[in-house]
Design a protein around this motif. Sequence first.
Motif, PDB file in Angstrom:
ATOM      1  N   HIS A 221       0.817  -1.212   0.000  1.00  0.00           N
ATOM      2  CA  HIS A 221       0.000   0.000   0.000  1.00  0.00           C
ATOM      3  C   HIS A 221       0.851   1.263   0.000  1.00  0.00           C
ATOM      4  N   GLU A 222       1.983   1.213   0.641  1.00  0.00           N
ATOM      5  CA  GLU A 222       2.878   2.377   0.638  1.00  0.00           C
ATOM      6  C   GLU A 222       3.350   2.702  -0.781  1.00  0.00           C
ATOM      7  N   ALA A 223       3.398   1.652  -1.626  1.00  0.00           N
ATOM      8  CA  ALA A 223       3.819   1.853  -3.014  1.00  0.00           C
ATOM      9  C   ALA A 223       2.633   1.984  -3.966  1.00  0.00           C
ATOM     10  N   GLY A 224       1.406   1.896  -3.415  1.00  0.00           N
ATOM     11  CA  GLY A 224       0.214   2.015  -4.248  1.00  0.00           C
ATOM     12  C   GLY A 224      -0.116   0.762  -5.037  1.00  0.00           C
ATOM     13  N   VAL A 225       0.383  -0.384  -4.562  1.00  0.00           N
ATOM     14  CA  VAL A 225       0.182  -1.663  -5.248  1.00  0.00           C
ATOM     15  C   VAL A 225      -0.876  -2.485  -4.516  1.00  0.00           C
ATOM     16  N   ALA A 226      -1.771  -3.120  -5.258  1.00  0.00           N
ATOM     17  CA  ALA A 226      -2.803  -3.962  -4.656  1.00  0.00           C
ATOM     18  C   ALA A 226      -2.184  -5.238  -4.100  1.00  0.00           C
ATOM     19  N   CYS A 227      -2.680  -5.678  -2.946  1.00  0.00           N
ATOM     20  CA  CYS A 227      -2.169  -6.888  -2.298  1.00  0.00           C
ATOM     21  C   CYS A 227      -3.293  -7.914  -2.173  1.00  0.00           C
ATOM     22  N   VAL A 228      -3.048  -9.105  -2.723  1.00  0.00           N
ATOM     23  CA  VAL A 228      -4.021 -10.195  -2.675  1.00  0.00           C
ATOM     24  C   VAL A 228      -3.456 -11.317  -1.813  1.00  0.00           C
ATOM     25  N   MET A 229      -4.301 -11.903  -0.962  1.00  0.00           N
ATOM     26  CA  MET A 229      -3.859 -13.004  -0.111  1.00  0.00           C
ATOM     27  C   MET A 229      -4.260 -14.342  -0.710  1.00  0.00           C
ATOM     28  N   ASN A 230      -3.455 -15.370  -0.421  1.00  0.00           N
ATOM     29  CA  ASN A 230      -3.722 -16.731  -0.879  1.00  0.00           C
ATOM     30  C   ASN A 230      -3.305 -17.700   0.225  1.00  0.00           C
ATOM     31  N   GLY A 231      -4.118 -18.742   0.412  1.00  0.00           N
ATOM     32  CA  GLY A 231      -3.788 -19.743   1.420  1.00  0.00           C
ATOM     33  C   GLY A 231      -4.932 -19.977   2.385  1.00  0.00           C
ATOM     34  N   ASP A 232      -5.619 -21.125   2.239  1.00  0.00           N
ATOM     35  CA  ASP A 232      -6.711 -21.520   3.137  1.00  0.00           C
ATOM     36  C   ASP A 232      -7.914 -20.578   3.078  1.00  0.00           C
ATOM     37  N   VAL A 233      -8.148 -19.962   1.956  1.00  0.00           N
ATOM     38  CA  VAL A 233      -9.393 -19.208   1.761  1.00  0.00           C
ATOM     39  C   VAL A 233     -10.377 -20.176   1.117  1.00  0.00           C
ATOM     40  N   THR A 234     -11.536 -20.383   1.729  1.00  0.00           N
ATOM     41  CA  THR A 234     -12.437 -21.439   1.274  1.00  0.00           C
ATOM     42  C   THR A 234     -13.703 -20.944   0.580  1.00  0.00           C
ATOM     43  N   THR A 235     -14.154 -19.730   0.879  1.00  0.00           N
ATOM     44  CA  THR A 235     -15.371 -19.207   0.268  1.00  0.00           C
ATOM     45  C   THR A 235     -15.233 -17.706   0.039  1.00  0.00           C
ATOM     46  N   ARG A 236     -16.139 -17.163  -0.784  1.00  0.00           N
ATOM     47  CA  ARG A 236     -16.152 -15.722  -1.013  1.00  0.00           C
ATOM     48  C   ARG A 236     -16.327 -14.969   0.300  1.00  0.00           C
ATOM     49  N   ASN A 237     -17.305 -15.368   1.091  1.00  0.00           N
ATOM     50  CA  ASN A 237     -17.584 -14.637   2.333  1.00  0.00           C
ATOM     51  C   ASN A 237     -16.408 -14.694   3.297  1.00  0.00           C
ATOM     52  N   GLU A 238     -15.755 -15.852   3.383  1.00  0.00           N
ATOM     53  CA  GLU A 238     -14.571 -15.938   4.243  1.00  0.00           C
ATOM     54  C   GLU A 238     -13.472 -15.029   3.714  1.00  0.00           C
TER      55      GLU A 238
END
Length: 376
Positions: A221-238
């Motif tokens: 965020h300090e560089a204005g770049v989007a950050c996406v997480m990956n790992g054990d995400v099971t559903t949209r709501n989660e």
Amino acid sequence: MTAMTTARVPIPANGVDYRGKIVLAPMVRSGELPSRLLALKYGADLVWGPETVDRALIGTSRRVNPRNGIIEFTRGQGSIIYRIDPVREKGKLVFQIGTASPELAVEAAKLVAADVNGIDVNSGCPKPFSTSGGMGAALLRTPDKLVSILTALVDEVGKPFQIGISVKIRILETPEETKALVSRLVKTGITGLTVHCRTTPMRPRERAIRDQLRMVADVCHEAGVACVMNGDVTTRNEGLELMKEYGVDGAMIATSAEANSSCFRPEGGLLPWKDVVHAYLRICMETENRFGNTKYLLNMLIPSKEFHHSKSSKSYYDFCHVLGFDDLVPAALQVDEIMNLTHKSIFKNSAASQNQEPEGVDLSLPSQPTKQAVAV
């Protein structure tokens, strides 16, 4: 300074913003065209294609299948390397490249750049087929090379084609090492960074480590770049909840989507497996998907105790027959002819030649009780 007040790296005209998105992860075999279209059908905001190695794409020819409009990149006598649905994937497809060379990365990326919305560099895959060539997670150990690849792609592909360039990494052993790497990567001009919350030696069965996630998001965020997480995400709501908890911009779903792509549904809750399989088979036939890949994914979508009913299938007609999808049979017969599968059919050919069902094969539908199940 928060992500809301930090100046963002501009999203190119033909690119996509990863912010606020729940997306399908890049997965070998599980990320082929039908799987991506299924994820989009159920609500995925973006889809990543499977890692495609630069050398595999270089030298291919681009053609459009006249029967369904699918864009196909082929080599030799028609071997298909990559496929794109220009209608259903429009504005939603990110091409992931496996590379260890700035020059080869650029050469390969230029071939697909006009048909996709982003190029993502795989620097997180721990499998030997990737790391042995200096690609995937091996790039985490050669940051200078990774920086040069991203910089070249931004300058020579992202800017002229007006699409975003991004990278997918894994966390390193210490927060300090991860921070140092991310700090370099976000200065290359990329629009997004995905962090898999596992180290290179870790496997999917091991629980994701999220201790470094907020730090990675802050650096992005300090560089204005989007950050996406990956790992054990099971559903949209989660995924949406985790985005709030850790301050990241998006979330990526992998193994849960392999098992049931309705995990992307905004309304929540998984659909019955048979509904998902029906939708998947329809898409596979619409796109003339390679039968081996279809069967591989069905093995994941159909519960193991039910899959033995389909295990002997050697054509699309066989699957529709065994699963009771009578409405799909006309399309199955047609696509079997196109893909030269008709003569391989276990059920159709046996019924035609013997006027009886093949011996030793259980034709009962999964929902119907049988006296004796076929052993697997």
